[in-house]
Design an enzyme around this catalytic site. Sequence first.
Site, PDB file in Angstrom:
ATOM      1  N   HIS A 219       0.851  -1.194   0.000  1.00 43.20           N
ATOM      2  CA  HIS A 219       0.000   0.000   0.000  1.00 43.20           C
ATOM      3  C   HIS A 219       0.880   1.235   0.000  1.00 43.20           C
ATOM      4  O   HIS A 219       2.079   1.161   0.286  1.00 43.20           O
ATOM      5  CB  HIS A 219      -0.892   0.007   1.256  1.00 43.20           C
ATOM      6  CG  HIS A 219      -0.100   0.197   2.509  1.00 43.20           C
ATOM      7  ND1 HIS A 219       0.560  -0.866   3.133  1.00 43.20           N
ATOM      8  CD2 HIS A 219       0.195   1.311   3.236  1.00 43.20           C
ATOM      9  CE1 HIS A 219       1.201  -0.401   4.202  1.00 43.20           C
ATOM     10  NE2 HIS A 219       1.008   0.902   4.278  1.00 43.20           N
ATOM     11  N   ASP A 221       0.896   5.113   1.850  1.00 47.54           N
ATOM     12  CA  ASP A 221       0.227   5.794   2.950  1.00 47.54           C
ATOM     13  C   ASP A 221      -0.530   6.999   2.400  1.00 47.54           C
ATOM     14  O   ASP A 221      -0.089   7.624   1.437  1.00 47.54           O
ATOM     15  CB  ASP A 221       1.256   6.261   3.988  1.00 47.54           C
ATOM     16  CG  ASP A 221       1.895   5.082   4.712  1.00 47.54           C
ATOM     17  OD1 ASP A 221       2.935   5.278   5.372  1.00 47.54           O
ATOM     18  OD2 ASP A 221       1.374   3.960   4.588  1.00 47.54           O
ATOM     19  N   HIS A 277       4.791   0.157  -0.139  1.00 45.46           N
ATOM     20  CA  HIS A 277       5.541  -0.666   0.814  1.00 45.46           C
ATOM     21  C   HIS A 277       4.628  -1.718   1.430  1.00 45.46           C
ATOM     22  O   HIS A 277       3.413  -1.672   1.269  1.00 45.46           O
ATOM     23  CB  HIS A 277       6.168   0.227   1.902  1.00 45.46           C
ATOM     24  CG  HIS A 277       5.185   1.102   2.604  1.00 45.46           C
ATOM     25  ND1 HIS A 277       4.684   2.269   2.034  1.00 45.46           N
ATOM     26  CD2 HIS A 277       4.585   0.987   3.801  1.00 45.46           C
ATOM     27  CE1 HIS A 277       3.829   2.821   2.884  1.00 45.46           C
ATOM     28  NE2 HIS A 277       3.734   2.071   3.953  1.00 45.46           N
ATOM     29  N   ARG A 287       7.184  -8.912  15.703  1.00 46.07           N
ATOM     30  CA  ARG A 287       7.699  -7.579  15.340  1.00 46.07           C
ATOM     31  C   ARG A 287       6.643  -6.509  15.643  1.00 46.07           C
ATOM     32  O   ARG A 287       5.452  -6.727  15.439  1.00 46.07           O
ATOM     33  CB  ARG A 287       8.045  -7.552  13.842  1.00 46.07           C
ATOM     34  CG  ARG A 287       8.475  -6.204  13.309  1.00 46.07           C
ATOM     35  CD  ARG A 287       8.909  -6.292  11.845  1.00 46.07           C
ATOM     36  NE  ARG A 287       9.285  -4.968  11.341  1.00 46.07           N
ATOM     37  CZ  ARG A 287       8.451  -4.145  10.721  1.00 46.07           C
ATOM     38  NH1 ARG A 287       7.181  -4.513  10.507  1.00 46.07           N
ATOM     39  NH2 ARG A 287       8.849  -2.955  10.308  1.00 46.07           N
TER      40      ARG A 287
HETATM   41  C1  LIG Z   1      -5.361   8.201   8.914  1.00 42.10           C
HETATM   42  C2  LIG Z   1      -5.290   6.973   8.444  1.00 42.10           C
HETATM   43  C3  LIG Z   1      -4.229   6.411   7.521  1.00 42.10           C
HETATM   44  C4  LIG Z   1      -4.519   4.910   7.536  1.00 42.10           C
HETATM   45  C5  LIG Z   1      -6.026   4.908   7.677  1.00 42.10           C
HETATM   46  C6  LIG Z   1      -6.251   5.919   8.794  1.00 42.10           C
HETATM   47  C7  LIG Z   1      -5.839   5.269  10.112  1.00 42.10           C
HETATM   48  C8  LIG Z   1      -4.847   4.137   9.959  1.00 42.10           C
HETATM   49  C9  LIG Z   1      -3.892   4.253   8.779  1.00 42.10           C
HETATM   50  C10 LIG Z   1      -3.424   2.885   8.288  1.00 42.10           C
HETATM   51  C11 LIG Z   1      -2.295   2.247   9.102  1.00 42.10           C
HETATM   52  C12 LIG Z   1      -1.877   0.898   8.493  1.00 42.10           C
HETATM   53  C13 LIG Z   1      -1.778   0.960   6.976  1.00 42.10           C
HETATM   54  C14 LIG Z   1      -2.963   1.702   6.354  1.00 42.10           C
HETATM   55  C15 LIG Z   1      -2.972   1.603   4.814  1.00 42.10           C
HETATM   56  C16 LIG Z   1      -4.228   1.200   6.976  1.00 42.10           C
HETATM   57  O1  LIG Z   1      -4.934   0.324   6.548  1.00 42.10           O
HETATM   58  O2  LIG Z   1      -4.506   1.947   8.130  1.00 42.10           O
HETATM   59  C17 LIG Z   1      -2.952   3.154   6.872  1.00 42.10           C
HETATM   60  C18 LIG Z   1      -4.052   4.082   6.319  1.00 42.10           C
HETATM   61  C19 LIG Z   1      -3.591   4.978   5.157  1.00 42.10           C
HETATM   62  O3  LIG Z   1      -2.426   5.462   5.182  1.00 42.10           O
HETATM   63  O4  LIG Z   1      -4.384   5.142   4.220  1.00 42.10           O
HETATM   64  O1  LIG Z   2       5.270  -2.277   9.933  1.00 42.79           O
HETATM   65  C1  LIG Z   2       5.844  -1.495   9.140  1.00 42.79           C
HETATM   66  O2  LIG Z   2       7.074  -1.290   9.161  1.00 42.79           O
HETATM   67  C2  LIG Z   2       5.006  -0.752   8.106  1.00 42.79           C
HETATM   68  C3  LIG Z   2       3.784  -0.107   8.736  1.00 42.79           C
HETATM   69  C4  LIG Z   2       3.004   0.694   7.700  1.00 42.79           C
HETATM   70  O3  LIG Z   2       3.284   0.669   6.518  1.00 42.79           O
HETATM   71  C5  LIG Z   2       1.861   1.525   8.128  1.00 42.79           C
HETATM   72  O4  LIG Z   2       1.509   1.498   9.336  1.00 42.79           O
HETATM   73  O5  LIG Z   2       1.304   2.233   7.221  1.00 42.79           O
HETATM   74 FE   LIG Z   3       2.230   2.220   5.438  1.00 43.79          FE
END
Ligand SMILES: C=C1C[C@]23C[C@H]1CC[C@H]2[C@@]12CCC[C@@](C)(C(=O)O1)[C@H]2[C@@H]3C(=O)O
Ligand SMILES: O=C(O)CCC(=O)C(=O)O
Ligand SMILES: [Fe+2]
Length: 369
Positions: A219, A221, A277, A287
């Site tokens: 994905h 961010d 990533h 982890r």
């Molecule tokens: C403010 C955000 C950004 C979110 C959604 C929301 C809260 C949690 C974040 C994450 C965290 C884990 C990867 C991701 C892809 C996920 O599934 O939740 C991120 C997502 C994004 O970066 O789009």
């Molecule tokens: O676990 C990791 O190092 C990546 C976490 C991540 O990509 C995320 O929280 O958006």
């Molecule tokens: Fe991420």
Amino acid sequence: MPSISSGDLSSPLDGGVDFGSVKTVPESHAWQEPEGFSLESSDLDGIPVIDLSTPWWGVAREIGRACASWGAFQVVNHGVPDNVLKRVEEQGWRLFSLPPDQKLKAERGPDEIAGFGAPRITHFFPKRMWTEGFTVFGSPLEQARRLWPHDHMQFCEVIEEYQSEMKSLTVKLLELILEWVGAGKEDLNWEVGDSSGVTQLNSYPSCPEPSRAMGLAPHTDSSLLTVIHQSNTSGLQLLDASGQKWVTVPPVHGALVVNIGDLLHILSNGRCRSSMHRAVVNRVHHRLSFAYFCFPSPGATVEPLIGPDEPTALYRSVTWTEYLRIKGTLFNNALFSLLLPDSGFSTRLQQPFSLLPSQSRPSVMQESH
Ligand SMILES: C=C1C[C@]23C[C@H]1CC[C@H]2[C@@]12CCC[C@@](C)(C(=O)O1)[C@H]2[C@@H]3C(=O)O
Ligand SMILES: O=C(O)CCC(=O)C(=O)O
Ligand SMILES: [Fe+2]
């Protein structure tokens, strides 16, 4: 017999799998290896490690180069005290070692950002991920009180200190990147000091068959940028600029990983790459990672920075809450959907987002639901 409960799919433990006790990866979590998901990775050309204590002008150029190629870099001498990182990691272990039903008391609701549960992007993929997470948006108090009714103050204090340290680091990084694109903080539609932050604690339990599981699926961010502290186990991998190879980001003691997010890709009018990533799991080590997502201030629009040497805006402007909604439906096609017609990029392949569809779309994984 592994203790897989009734397969209650609503459970944030991903279909009731108790990660700690299964001896094999259940079908619900078994990822095939179609093209692009292959687990081999190369550490040859590593991710740039940038020393933030070097002179201002030099570091801006180094960061700019990393943003244009990898869309990520590691920083040392970043100013976040080791002790803060150590204490936030301790709180992470304390949280994720709680019994499942205790963690579920802070479960993230369907339309909420904060809380405990599976990643928000879970529903884009046919298989569940080998992870659980806890998202903090604003004060952690409400969720922390549900996890530890009588002992939540330490967690709250550590998280708030971590967020404040991360905020000042992200402001510094944003100013350096603005310098590199030839802009200044006065060109933004918000005060950098008013940027919002979301903290994501990720837990990846050790896995009996790591090659059949996926910790966090590929994905980008949604943030402007994300700063990640990883516990001392590798797992984070970035897709390299060619879009052909997954490169592991080794945990470097004293270093923090910086990922460029979609909103900075838009703000930089495509000059900064939003890094694709993922996180893979391993057989031996549990982890943790702690990701701080930097967003503009609420309501502020992210508008492509244009000027004499960058005359045409490629993307329409968007607020971060709008963008989250678009990402929540279009996922890796969210950026493509914001391309302006006169940007000249008519197909997804051409857009300045060096992302090959095979590596990016869950449709590669998508089976008919
Ligand atoms: C403010 C955000 C950004 C979110 C959604 C929301 C809260 C949690 C974040 C994450 C965290 C884990 C990867 C991701 C892809 C996920 O599934 O939740 C991120 C997502 C994004 O970066 O789009
Ligand atoms: O676990 C990791 O190092 C990546 C976490 C991540 O990509 C995320 O929280 O958006
Ligand atoms: Fe991420």
